[in-house]
Design an enzyme around this catalytic site. Structure first.
Site, PDB file in Angstrom:
ATOM      1  N   CYS A   7     -16.126   5.263  -3.986  1.00 23.17           N
ATOM      2  CA  CYS A   7     -16.376   3.874  -4.356  1.00 23.17           C
ATOM      3  C   CYS A   7     -15.731   2.836  -3.432  1.00 23.17           C
ATOM      4  CB  CYS A   7     -16.015   3.623  -5.816  1.00 23.17           C
ATOM      5  SG  CYS A   7     -14.606   4.525  -6.442  1.00 23.17           S
ATOM      6  N   ARG A  18      -9.601  16.440  -3.935  1.00 19.09           N
ATOM      7  CA  ARG A  18      -8.639  16.073  -4.975  1.00 19.09           C
ATOM      8  C   ARG A  18      -7.696  17.247  -5.201  1.00 19.09           C
ATOM      9  NH1 ARG A  18     -12.797  13.391  -9.462  1.00 19.09           N
ATOM     10  NH2 ARG A  18     -13.723  11.839  -8.035  1.00 19.09           N
ATOM     11  N   GLN A  47     -20.050  15.048  -4.216  1.00 20.47           N
ATOM     12  CA  GLN A  47     -20.553  14.270  -5.355  1.00 20.47           C
ATOM     13  C   GLN A  47     -21.927  13.702  -5.033  1.00 20.47           C
ATOM     14  OE1 GLN A  47     -17.324  11.370  -5.930  1.00 20.47           O
ATOM     15  NE2 GLN A  47     -17.146  12.141  -8.004  1.00 20.47           N
ATOM     16  N   ASP A  50     -23.087  10.928  -5.578  1.00 18.83           N
ATOM     17  CA  ASP A  50     -22.473   9.674  -6.016  1.00 18.83           C
ATOM     18  C   ASP A  50     -23.369   8.497  -5.653  1.00 18.83           C
ATOM     19  OD1 ASP A  50     -20.487   8.278  -7.201  1.00 18.83           O
ATOM     20  OD2 ASP A  50     -19.028   8.477  -5.588  1.00 18.83           O
ATOM     21  N   HIS A  99     -23.530   3.906  -6.162  1.00 19.84           N
ATOM     22  CA  HIS A  99     -22.965   2.670  -6.711  1.00 19.84           C
ATOM     23  C   HIS A  99     -24.025   1.580  -6.662  1.00 19.84           C
ATOM     24  CE1 HIS A  99     -19.385   5.031  -5.624  1.00 19.84           C
ATOM     25  NE2 HIS A  99     -18.911   4.501  -6.738  1.00 19.84           N
ATOM     26  N   LYS A 107     -17.564   3.716 -19.786  1.00 17.84           N
ATOM     27  CA  LYS A 107     -18.516   4.603 -19.122  1.00 17.84           C
ATOM     28  C   LYS A 107     -19.340   5.392 -20.135  1.00 17.84           C
ATOM     29  CE  LYS A 107     -15.139   8.380 -18.588  1.00 17.84           C
ATOM     30  NZ  LYS A 107     -14.494   9.321 -17.645  1.00 17.84           N
ATOM     31  N   HIS A 117     -20.757   2.628 -11.173  1.00 15.38           N
ATOM     32  CA  HIS A 117     -20.551   3.948 -10.566  1.00 15.38           C
ATOM     33  C   HIS A 117     -21.482   4.929 -11.293  1.00 15.38           C
ATOM     34  CE1 HIS A 117     -16.411   2.687  -9.051  1.00 15.38           C
ATOM     35  NE2 HIS A 117     -16.687   1.770  -9.958  1.00 15.38           N
TER      36      HIS A 117
END
Length: 670
Positions: A334, A363, A381, A383, A385, A471, A517
């Site tokens: 992000c 991570r 991910q 991912d 946005h 979320k 997100h």
């Protein structure tokens, strides 16, 4: 007087301080007998607790789904009593309820083993059969410390010291045995029943700190009925057969090794599976999202601005260069996407702006938490946005919801729960921001439920939101009834503001965009693991790493087998040849273990007739078919679900349908 409102809407007045048990007995002795606890304004509490104020009251029987946690909590206490009765000198520490069961950590010079389970379970049944009542007392801190010190319970003394001043110290007793506990509990040990089983032992450091002593953790499971317990044990047995780590070895998909803890070594077949997932997701995003790529390593200053350095530092891999600059490998995408948004002036006409990245993130997860593909330290991910205006937020959340649900449907998941997680105690942003975000998300959640006609279940997770916003969590249920949280939609009013991101509105004023997100699969590695277990390795043809193996009966079929392989490859199938000098029964068994969906068996007869014998994974039957018809059938079956939908919407000559140059239905094979 206080007013209590019952589930049927009836309201009655009682003297303040009356207990739930007294109320139940006043209604009917039979009600009091079958009631194990009560809920006041939705919070489960002891039936013997005094009620001090107006509330909505419910009486919980043992069969109430909310009582299952109580059954497991009570079982943990009975486990602790049984252990101390059988093994004097053992200290008890903590014994919480966990998903599908409970555990208790014990301090003992000699660790427990599964060989101890039979005696412990027998003692537990003896305690349950005595049906002793659970009673609660509130002790002073001084009394509690003195009593547990006299008993030699040193770990309990540490727990007492950790309880904030002013907080009550509840002591729950079952007969002569007692423990420090927040509660609540059912009315007696007999309500636990005998549908429980001790499952395994493990080592566990006191308070999870490797500098502290190692304890022995005994895990157990408990259910409301023997039928439920049997079903759970059967599920575990089936889960063991489907374990993605075992199937990964059998199918030659991936491996892990000590030199790279928590990172995946993908083998060719596994990488094919992984890339098929990525390709599918890319097609689903085409036209709506712009794919980007943010750097892997960024300066500490950026992570400080985003807030991750303060909130997430212990999970980040960090390095320092010779010029004393500190960098972190990105744990999420992000902040990088905000930088891309900021590059160049944005107008309200540019919104919504949707950025997607198949971002590799790292991570730090504790070694004990690593679990195959399901919990790794480096993953990809899917991912994205979305930068939008506040007015566009609800529509964007609904569009994301439709994309997530249709994606899951393509993989065969149709039992979905959408959970709204609200503000946690530790968070950033103003209460006004959170109020607004949660109001929008609640409205969208209702629309999701309404639009699905009740097919999609929804719920609220109080206090489980991200530190920057509420979320949605998408939980899917697999083929054997296990739940997996995969997709998320997270509203963020905070991060764009922290980085000074803005767009120019229609009135010429600078405004901060809302950032959403969004992930669908979440970790692509984990989603691959879920799919392996969901299908037990028996993938639908469209996603199978190897779709077809052409196997010869004798060497007389080798030349024709090579023809078949070339034709299958031309038809778009992922195909291998097996021309080894082995018996066909051996080849069939080996490829079945590797979960190859289709075997095309050829020999001298098939070569002469230009046919193939088709064997499907899991079926003893064999079908003979012309080569052209077999490949046409298989190629059509191997088309991905998203491209099949396109083919259905596009009118093309028979046997063809195209989108942006991609064939979505098999070519005629000749």
């Amino acid at each position: 007087m206080i007013t209590l409102t019952f589930p049927d809407g009836a309201a009655r007045q009682y003297a303040a301080g009356i207990t739930g048990r007294e109320i139940a007995e006043g209604i009917a002795k039979s009600l009091a007998k079958r009631t194990v606890a009560m809920a006041l304004d939705g919070t489960v509490t002891d039936l013997a607790d005094p009620i001090a104020k107006d509330a909505k009251i419910e009486f919980l029987t043992r069969d109430d789904p909310r009582a299952l946690e109580l059954i497991r909590h009570d079982a943990a206490h009975v486990l602790a009593e049984a252990v101390q009765a059988l093994f004097p000198g053992t200290q008890v520490t903590i014994g919480p309820v966990i998903e599908n069961g409970f555990y208790y950590d014990f301090a003992r010079n000699e660790p427990f083993t599964p060989d101890d389970f039979a005696a412990i379970e027998a003692k537990m049944r003896e305690i349950i059969a005595k049906d002793r009542p659970f009673t609660k007392e509130v002790w002073t801190r001084e009394k509690a410390k003195q009593v547990f010190a006299d008993k030699g319970e040193n770990y309990k003394l540490q727990l007492i010291d950790a309880i904030p001043e002013g907080q009550k110290l509840n002591i729950y007793a079952q007969g002569e045995w007692f423990d420090l506990c927040r509660g609540p509990h059912m009315t007696s040990t007999g309500k636990i029943g005998n549908a429980f089983k001790l499952m395994k032992v493990a080592g566990a450091y006191w308070r999870g700190d490797s500098n502290n002593p190692m304890l022995t953790r005994i895990y157990g499971t408990a259910w409301a009925s023997q039928e439920d317990l049997d079903a759970y044990l059967l599920q575990l047995e089936e889960a063991e057969k489907r374990d993605h780590r075992r199937l990964g070895r059998e199918m030659d998909l991936f491996h892990f090794q000590e030199e790279g803890p928590g990172v995946v070594f993908w083998h060719p077949k596994g990488w094919t599976l992984f890339q098929e997932l990525i390709s599918y997701m890319r097609r689903r995003l085409k036209g709506d999202y712009q794919e980007v790529n943010a750097p892997q390593i960024l300066d500490k200053a950026l992570w400080e601005t985003s807030g991750h350095w303060g909130w997430y530092r212990e999970n980040m891999f960090v390095t320092q260069t010779e010029d004393d600059r500190v960098f972190a490998i990105k744990p999420m995408n992000c902040p990088g996407h905000v930088q891309i948004f900021k590059h160049g002036l944005k107008s309200y006409r540019d919104l919504p702006l949707r950025m997607a990245e198949f971002g590799a993130v790292s991570r730090y997860e504790p070694s004990g938490a690593l679990h195959g593909l399901m919990r790794v330290r480096a993953f990809t991910q899917d991912d994205a946005h979305v930068f939008c205006t506040e007015e566009q937020l609800a529509d964007e959340c609904l569009k994301i919801n439709d994309l997530i649900l249709s994606t899951y449907a393509d993989f065969g998941f149709d039992n979905i729960v959408v959970k709204l997680s609200t503000r946690p105690d530790k968070r950033v942003g103003t209460d006004e921001m959170w109020d607004h975000a949660e109001e929008v998300m609640n409205r969208v959640l209702k629309q999701i439920a309404d639009q699905s006609g009740g097919r999609i279940k929804t719920s609220i997770n109080p206090g489980e939101g991200a530190f920057y916003g509420p979320k949605f969590e998408y939980v899917l249920r697999d083929a054997i009834g296990r739940d997996w949280q995969c997709g998320t939609t997270q509203v963020d009013f905070n991060l764009p503001e922290r980085f000074g991101a803005f767009y120019v509105d229609h009135d010429g004023q600078k405004k901060t965009p809302v950032m959403v997100h969004r992930a669908i699969c979440g970790s692509m590695e984990r989603f691959a693991g879920i799919l392996i277990e969901h299908f037990a390795g028996h993938f639908p043809l469209w996603i199978a790493p190897v779709q077809v193996v052409v196997a010869t009966i004798t060497a007389d079929g080798d030349a024709y087998a090579n023809e078949v392989v070339k034709a299958a490859d031309k038809a778009g199938l992922r195909v291998n040849a097996d021309l080894r000098n082995e018996k066909i029964t051996y080849k069939v068994r080996e490829h079945s273990l590797a979960k190859v969906p289709v075997l095309l068996v050829v020999g001298k007869k098939e070569a002469a007739e230009r046919t193939v014998s088709i064997r499907r994974l899991g079926s003893p039957d064999q079908t003979s078919m012309s080569l052209e018809e077999a490949l046409r059938t298989l190629a059509a079956e191997a088309v991905t679900p998203d491209l099949k939908r396109v083919a259905a919407a596009v009118s093309e000559p028979e046997g063809h349908a195209t989108l942006d140059g991609h064939h979505v239905v098999a070519r005629t094979v000749g």
